[in-house]
Design a protein around this motif. Structure first.
Motif, PDB file in Angstrom:
ATOM      1  N   TYR A 203       0.833  -1.200   0.000  1.00 53.07           N
ATOM      2  CA  TYR A 203       0.000   0.000   0.000  1.00 53.07           C
ATOM      3  C   TYR A 203       0.872   1.257   0.000  1.00 53.07           C
ATOM      4  O   TYR A 203       0.609   2.223  -0.727  1.00 53.07           O
ATOM      5  CB  TYR A 203      -0.904   0.014   1.233  1.00 53.07           C
ATOM      6  CG  TYR A 203      -2.057  -0.965   1.213  1.00 53.07           C
ATOM      7  CD1 TYR A 203      -2.084  -2.063   0.341  1.00 53.07           C
ATOM      8  CD2 TYR A 203      -3.130  -0.816   2.078  1.00 53.07           C
ATOM      9  CE1 TYR A 203      -3.140  -2.950   0.326  1.00 53.07           C
ATOM     10  CE2 TYR A 203      -4.202  -1.707   2.077  1.00 53.07           C
ATOM     11  CZ  TYR A 203      -4.192  -2.777   1.204  1.00 53.07           C
ATOM     12  OH  TYR A 203      -5.242  -3.651   1.204  1.00 53.07           O
ATOM     13  N   SER A 204       1.922   1.239   0.828  1.00 54.49           N
ATOM     14  CA  SER A 204       2.802   2.405   0.949  1.00 54.49           C
ATOM     15  C   SER A 204       3.572   2.654  -0.340  1.00 54.49           C
ATOM     16  O   SER A 204       3.765   3.809  -0.749  1.00 54.49           O
ATOM     17  CB  SER A 204       3.778   2.204   2.113  1.00 54.49           C
ATOM     18  OG  SER A 204       3.079   2.042   3.329  1.00 54.49           O
ATOM     19  N   SER A 205       4.026   1.591  -0.989  1.00 55.13           N
ATOM     20  CA  SER A 205       4.760   1.744  -2.248  1.00 55.13           C
ATOM     21  C   SER A 205       3.875   2.383  -3.309  1.00 55.13           C
ATOM     22  O   SER A 205       4.328   3.240  -4.079  1.00 55.13           O
ATOM     23  CB  SER A 205       5.263   0.381  -2.735  1.00 55.13           C
ATOM     24  OG  SER A 205       6.197  -0.160  -1.822  1.00 55.13           O
ATOM     25  N   TRP A 206       2.613   1.980  -3.328  1.00 60.21           N
ATOM     26  CA  TRP A 206       1.694   2.586  -4.304  1.00 60.21           C
ATOM     27  C   TRP A 206       1.464   4.059  -3.987  1.00 60.21           C
ATOM     28  O   TRP A 206       1.486   4.907  -4.892  1.00 60.21           O
ATOM     29  CB  TRP A 206       0.361   1.836  -4.291  1.00 60.21           C
ATOM     30  CG  TRP A 206      -0.664   2.483  -5.178  1.00 60.21           C
ATOM     31  CD1 TRP A 206      -0.708   2.453  -6.543  1.00 60.21           C
ATOM     32  CD2 TRP A 206      -1.761   3.304  -4.761  1.00 60.21           C
ATOM     33  NE1 TRP A 206      -1.776   3.196  -7.001  1.00 60.21           N
ATOM     34  CE2 TRP A 206      -2.435   3.725  -5.927  1.00 60.21           C
ATOM     35  CE3 TRP A 206      -2.236   3.698  -3.512  1.00 60.21           C
ATOM     36  CZ2 TRP A 206      -3.566   4.532  -5.875  1.00 60.21           C
ATOM     37  CZ3 TRP A 206      -3.358   4.513  -3.458  1.00 60.21           C
ATOM     38  CH2 TRP A 206      -4.015   4.923  -4.622  1.00 60.21           C
ATOM     39  N   LEU A 207       1.258   4.395  -2.709  1.00 57.96           N
ATOM     40  CA  LEU A 207       1.070   5.800  -2.331  1.00 57.96           C
ATOM     41  C   LEU A 207       2.285   6.639  -2.709  1.00 57.96           C
ATOM     42  O   LEU A 207       2.152   7.754  -3.224  1.00 57.96           O
ATOM     43  CB  LEU A 207       0.832   5.899  -0.820  1.00 57.96           C
ATOM     44  CG  LEU A 207      -0.518   5.432  -0.289  1.00 57.96           C
ATOM     45  CD1 LEU A 207      -0.499   5.398   1.232  1.00 57.96           C
ATOM     46  CD2 LEU A 207      -1.647   6.326  -0.786  1.00 57.96           C
ATOM     47  N   THR A 208       3.466   6.101  -2.459  1.00 61.11           N
ATOM     48  CA  THR A 208       4.698   6.835  -2.742  1.00 61.11           C
ATOM     49  C   THR A 208       4.902   7.011  -4.236  1.00 61.11           C
ATOM     50  O   THR A 208       5.302   8.093  -4.704  1.00 61.11           O
ATOM     51  CB  THR A 208       5.894   6.105  -2.120  1.00 61.11           C
ATOM     52  OG1 THR A 208       5.679   5.958  -0.709  1.00 61.11           O
ATOM     53  CG2 THR A 208       7.185   6.872  -2.355  1.00 61.11           C
ATOM     54  N   ALA A 209       4.623   5.969  -5.016  1.00 65.47           N
ATOM     55  CA  ALA A 209       4.780   6.058  -6.476  1.00 65.47           C
ATOM     56  C   ALA A 209       3.804   7.067  -7.059  1.00 65.47           C
ATOM     57  O   ALA A 209       4.164   7.858  -7.945  1.00 65.47           O
ATOM     58  CB  ALA A 209       4.576   4.687  -7.107  1.00 65.47           C
ATOM     59  N   ALA A 210       2.573   7.067  -6.562  1.00 70.56           N
ATOM     60  CA  ALA A 210       1.586   8.020  -7.062  1.00 70.56           C
ATOM     61  C   ALA A 210       1.962   9.454  -6.681  1.00 70.56           C
ATOM     62  O   ALA A 210       1.719  10.398  -7.448  1.00 70.56           O
ATOM     63  CB  ALA A 210       0.202   7.671  -6.518  1.00 70.56           C
ATOM     64  N   ALA A 211       2.562   9.615  -5.508  1.00 72.79           N
ATOM     65  CA  ALA A 211       3.028  10.947  -5.108  1.00 72.79           C
ATOM     66  C   ALA A 211       4.122  11.436  -6.052  1.00 72.79           C
ATOM     67  O   ALA A 211       4.166  12.613  -6.427  1.00 72.79           O
ATOM     68  CB  ALA A 211       3.532  10.912  -3.664  1.00 72.79           C
ATOM     69  N   ALA A 212       5.018  10.519  -6.445  1.00 73.17           N
ATOM     70  CA  ALA A 212       6.088  10.889  -7.380  1.00 73.17           C
ATOM     71  C   ALA A 212       5.520  11.308  -8.732  1.00 73.17           C
ATOM     72  O   ALA A 212       6.142  12.101  -9.451  1.00 73.17           O
ATOM     73  CB  ALA A 212       7.047   9.718  -7.553  1.00 73.17           C
ATOM     74  N   GLU A 213       4.349  10.796  -9.065  1.00 79.90           N
ATOM     75  CA  GLU A 213       3.693  11.160 -10.326  1.00 79.90           C
ATOM     76  C   GLU A 213       2.873  12.437 -10.208  1.00 79.90           C
ATOM     77  O   GLU A 213       2.269  12.882 -11.180  1.00 79.90           O
ATOM     78  CB  GLU A 213       2.787  10.020 -10.785  1.00 79.90           C
ATOM     79  CG  GLU A 213       3.536   8.741 -11.135  1.00 79.90           C
ATOM     80  CD  GLU A 213       2.594   7.580 -11.408  1.00 79.90           C
ATOM     81  OE1 GLU A 213       1.351   7.798 -11.311  1.00 79.90           O
ATOM     82  OE2 GLU A 213       3.076   6.469 -11.704  1.00 79.90           O
ATOM     83  N   GLY A 214       2.828  13.030  -9.008  1.00 77.27           N
ATOM     84  CA  GLY A 214       2.106  14.283  -8.820  1.00 77.27           C
ATOM     85  C   GLY A 214       0.645  14.121  -8.479  1.00 77.27           C
ATOM     86  O   GLY A 214      -0.102  15.113  -8.484  1.00 77.27           O
ATOM     87  N   LYS A 215       0.196  12.900  -8.162  1.00 73.90           N
ATOM     88  CA  LYS A 215      -1.216  12.704  -7.827  1.00 73.90           C
ATOM     89  C   LYS A 215      -1.539  13.386  -6.498  1.00 73.90           C
ATOM     90  O   LYS A 215      -2.651  13.839  -6.264  1.00 73.90           O
ATOM     91  CB  LYS A 215      -1.521  11.208  -7.726  1.00 73.90           C
ATOM     92  CG  LYS A 215      -1.174  10.418  -8.992  1.00 73.90           C
ATOM     93  CD  LYS A 215      -2.219  10.618 -10.064  1.00 73.90           C
ATOM     94  CE  LYS A 215      -1.881   9.860 -11.340  1.00 73.90           C
ATOM     95  NZ  LYS A 215      -1.606   8.439 -11.132  1.00 73.90           N
TER      96      LYS A 215
END
Length: 644
Positions: A203-215
């Protein structure tokens, strides 16, 4: 029965998401929205509030919010408002039999519209995920439900005109509760899944990856939490930051707050400390400040939770928001007074401090150098004598050594270099014995016998270890009518040193005191006194360009590359000063005066929090070793308080 229970739980939550909901019975009538700087949403760890209070306290001390936010009727200061709710999820899921079957997990979306109608935040911090997988093994269905919940939150926060910062779930600590967990192949999960932290990591990896994409923006405290667990459990196997596996203790809350503070960028604090108190210099009333903030937070949290309404039974009944705001305003005044006092104390610590006044060798302390050891301790060496040059005598038989410098090599050895003088009948009363070297393999407890580094050249700067392992040291020599810089290098770890390489002085009289630094492209940049002339080498110090003026004067130059990849050059004149370069010594900042004293011979060292300590000396009768701390960021140089 397990499948039926699961479907009923899912149907119950999705039914609530399908359309507009009536406010629950405990919701108060709508009032004018409250403008806040930051709104915190989350589950029981957020409701507990410690990481929120620590974040607020640290932000206030760092000067991020000293003025009250003008809000509503002016009652209180709701700069930070915590509306976390125990048991809550973003996924809309609830395990069968949750809380002994007394109630299903509440879902943020049930109350989100009422929150955003009552509160107008500039930024929303949301920490979810711990409950969203309902403590079961990973499944695509539960993961998708969590993703849908986060995306829905992001859309609503954006529509409200606020920023969203998603804070990953902290950790599920198996250690203290292993006997109360179940393996993956369990028939049913009436207790937590043993590998649930792996689910949280996904879950955390997905949140972090989406943050890197500017979501959205992201903060991930999990690495810091796991790092501390590994380090402490190596010596204390029962250590934990979550005694029941889920709910954080005070230290766990600090590590979450620390991650948020790091993301916010507060250079005044030590954000490598493992406890809240250790983030501040000793003697400050930060514990009392935290107590007041916790008191105000609990008052406003329970009041607004009650006023807005929710579906979580067993919660404290908060007082009316108007009454809560009046009491909060009284607490605000106490908090503001305490913050002003703490910041005043911090301001006084921005001034230089005296490290040593008298080392017992005559009261003249000078020419310091400092390095940071592998274990984080700082080792400072300096000259002590009865004057600028203290030759051996009956009371000081080891006199005659000057300008010590120390470095710890990649293999752990300490090398301490210095030059030596002896009494002479000729003017100025002494003659030189060249440069020398001693080493220690036990962290400075014992030292080798001195061995000569150079018979005729002198050192006033530390040995530097290059990226290829070569050791190189800046030297200088004065002969009849000629003064210039030089270097020597060693490719066998300092056992032997190559003949000195002279640096062409370009016709200038350079007393030198040469220091050098390796640039990112592998070339070397050297500086020499007194006009501060530079020279470059592209072959590891074998040859050097003709010296050129750098455009400003200075004595005893000293280089350091900061943790932020900025090159700092400290020197004497005017007073004790420094400049910095962001472009590998091509251009330099304006002069920054470190101290009005003139002794200088500065030394620089990176501290563990990314700041820099400069150590130097005060010339004259009663000279002493002094120090200041600073940081260079995108906005420039900032002086910081020294810690005890």
């Amino acid at each position: 029965m397990r499948l039926v229970g699961w479907m009923l739980g899912l149907w119950w939550v999705l039914g609530r998401l399908a359309g507009a909901q009536e406010p629950p019975p405990n919701a108060a009538a709508p009032q004018a929205p409250r403008v806040v700087e930051a709104l915190f949403l989350g589950d029981s760890n957020t409701y507990a509030g410690d990481y929120v209070a620590m974040f607020e306290a640290a932000s206030l001390v760092a000067g991020q919010r000293l003025e009250h936010v003008p809000v509503g009727d002016g009652l209180g200061d709701a700069g930070w408002l915590n509306l976390g709710l125990p048991s809550e999820t973003l996924s809309g899921l609830s395990e069968p039999g949750h809380a002994g079957g007394s109630f299903p997990r509440p879902d943020l979306h049930e109350r989100l519209e009422r929150i955003l109608a009552r509160v107008k935040p500039r930024v929303v911090y949301a920490c979810y995920g711990m409950n969203c997988g309902i403590y079961h093994p990973y499944s695509d269905e539960r993961f998708l439900a969590f993703q849908r919940g986060v995306r829905s939150l992001a859309e609503r926060v954006k529509a409200a005109g606020a920023r969203l910062v998603m804070v990953t779930p902290p950790l599920f600590d198996l250690g203290p509760i292993q006997e109360r967990t179940l393996p993956r192949d369990a028939a049913q999960f009436d207790r937590p899944y043993r590998g649930y932290d792996e689910v949280l990591e996904l879950y955390s990896s997905w949140l972090t990856a989406a943050a890197a994409e500017g979501k959205w923006e992201g903060v991930n405290p999990r690495p810091g939490l796991h790092e501390l667990l590994r380090a402490r459990r190596a010596v204390e196997p029962t250590f934990t930051v979550a005694p029941d596996g889920v709910h954080l203790n005070e230290q766990g809350h600090w590590l979450v707050a620390r991650a948020i503070l790091r993301a916010a960028g507060l250079p005044e604090l030590d954000l490598n400390s493992d406890t809240f108190q250790d983030a501040f210099p000793g003697g400050l009333e930060v514990v009392e400040l935290l107590k007041l903030i916790r008191q105000r937070q609990r008052l406003l949290t329970d009041s607004y939770l009650t006023a807005i309404g929710h579906l979580r039974p067993g919660m404290a009944q908060g007082v009316d928001t108007i009454a809560a705001e009046r009491t909060a305003k009284e607490l605000d005044q106490k908090i503001a007074e305490l913050v002003r006092s703490i910041r005043s104390q911090l301001q006084s610590r921005l001034e230089p401090v005296v490290v040593c006044r008298d080392a017992g060798a005559g009261g003249y302390e000078a020419f310091p150098d400092v390095c940071r050891l592998r274990d984080g301790r700082l080792l400072c060496v300096f000259y002590a004598g009865y004057g600028h040059v203290a030759l051996p005598n009956s009371s000081l038989p080891q006199g005659g050594h000057r300008d010590p410098s120390v470095v710890q090599l990649a293999d752990g050895r300490l090398l301490l270099s210095f030059f030596s003088l002896r009494k002479s009948e000729a003017s100025p009363g002494y003659s030189g014995l060249g440069s020398w070297l001693i080493e220690s393999a036990d962290g400075g407890k014992t030292w080798s016998e001195p061995r000569q580094l150079s018979a005729s050249h002198y050192c006033s700067a530390p040995i530097r270890q290059l990226s290829n392992g070569r050791l190189i040291v800046g030297l200088y020599i004065q002969t009849e009518g000629v003064s210039q810089g030089s270097i020597s290098f060693s490719d066998d770890g300092g056992k032997s040193w190559q003949p000195e390489v002279l640096i062409d002085n370009g016709g200038m009289k350079l007393d030198a005191e040469t220091d050098l630094i390796e640039l990112r492209d592998g070339s070397l940049f050297a500086a020499q006194r007194p006009v501060l002339a530079s020279s470059r080498s592209t072959d590891g110090g074998v040859s050097w360009t003709v010296s050129e003026r750098m455009g400003f004067e200075g004595h005893c130059p000293y280089f350091l590359r900061t943790a932020g990849d900025v090159i700092v050059l400290a020197y004497r004149l005017p007073h004790t000063s420094l400049r910095y370069s962001r472009d590998e010594c091509v251009t330099w900042s304006e002069n920054h005066v470190v101290d009005e004293v003139t002794g200088a011979y500065p030394s620089l060292v990176n501290l563990r929090d990314g700041s820099v300590l400069i150590v130097y000396y005060e010339e004259g009768s009663g000279s002493n070793i002094r120090a200041r701390r600073f940081r260079i960021d995108r906005e420039g140089l900032k002086w910081l308080p020294l810690r005890d």
